[in-house]
Scaffold this active site. Sequence first.
Site: not given
Ligand code: SD4
Length: 310
Positions: A169, A220-221
């Site tokens: 992200t 993010t995450g």
């Molecule tokens: C999600 N937050 O779709 C995003 C993925 C992400 O690092 O940030 N990955 O859950």
Amino acid sequence: MPEPVVIATWPFGKLAAETALKQLAGGAAALDAVLAGAQAVENDPTVRSVGFGSLPDRIGRLTLDSSVMDGRTLACGAVAGLEHIRNASAVARRVMEKTPHVLLVGEGAKWFALQQGFTLEMPYTVEGIREWFEKHPDRRKKAADPAVPPPAPAGPEDFQVIDESNHDTVTVLARDKDGHLGGVCTTSGLSHKLPGRVGDSPLIGAGLYVDDLAGAAGATGVGEEIIRIGGSGFVVEQMRAGKSAQEAVELACRRVNAAAVRRGVHPANVAFLALDPKGQVAAAATARTNFQYAVGRAGKVELLKAKEIG
Ligand code: SD4
């Protein structure tokens, strides 16, 4: 005059921050600058984890989620599950500007994008397809033998770990020379997600929240953990209540950790960015995320490692 400043997620955020900072230096509004930054990453074929060429979902479809928000007016727009359109963030901006709505999903989002003049594109790369088959060896067998059963439902082990290879992200927050704040969040979502799964990124208040009067935040995450606590909205409300940007992001990580403990899935993998109306930037992540972020100001962009909250 307020000093322009930008903050963006992950090492590829450096490209976003450099692009946005140049725009801000030329007098661009925060929202225009963050979108230019995010689109530089969306368009970069060497970034294998955002947008085109990134890892598809569990049945091999690549779908994009994005949101944008303007801190001056709280105008916002988003798309989720968007397929075959390159710049999800640009479509999110059109939702904000051209419709009375905030969020369009799936076929509706694609139909709207086409109506707005976006073109259909083929998002898959040879490398992405090869990697997908490597991660799903049973699917190779399925191609040869239709009797092989469909994918097993995802388990928590599929989603709890975000690392250098699968973070995906780009979230960009900026303050412009007039002191206005803008933000964008754009992603292909968690790799190997179930078809139809929507993460935090297109949800205003979860993946992104921006208010000139209080500050901007992005995440993010693992989106499920961010949504569960209303992450970015939480960070902005902490700043509104008088906490510093750094205190606010650390509190959000603590809240995610506490929720993960209650559900027996600790440690959760999330990170938050914040930018207050005075131009202070902050970042924090939960334990073992090795989360890095880019900060641009005074013509320079630095990559920093976030404080981890265990
Ligand atoms: C999600 N937050 O779709 C995003 C993925 C992400 O690092 O940030 N990955 O859950």
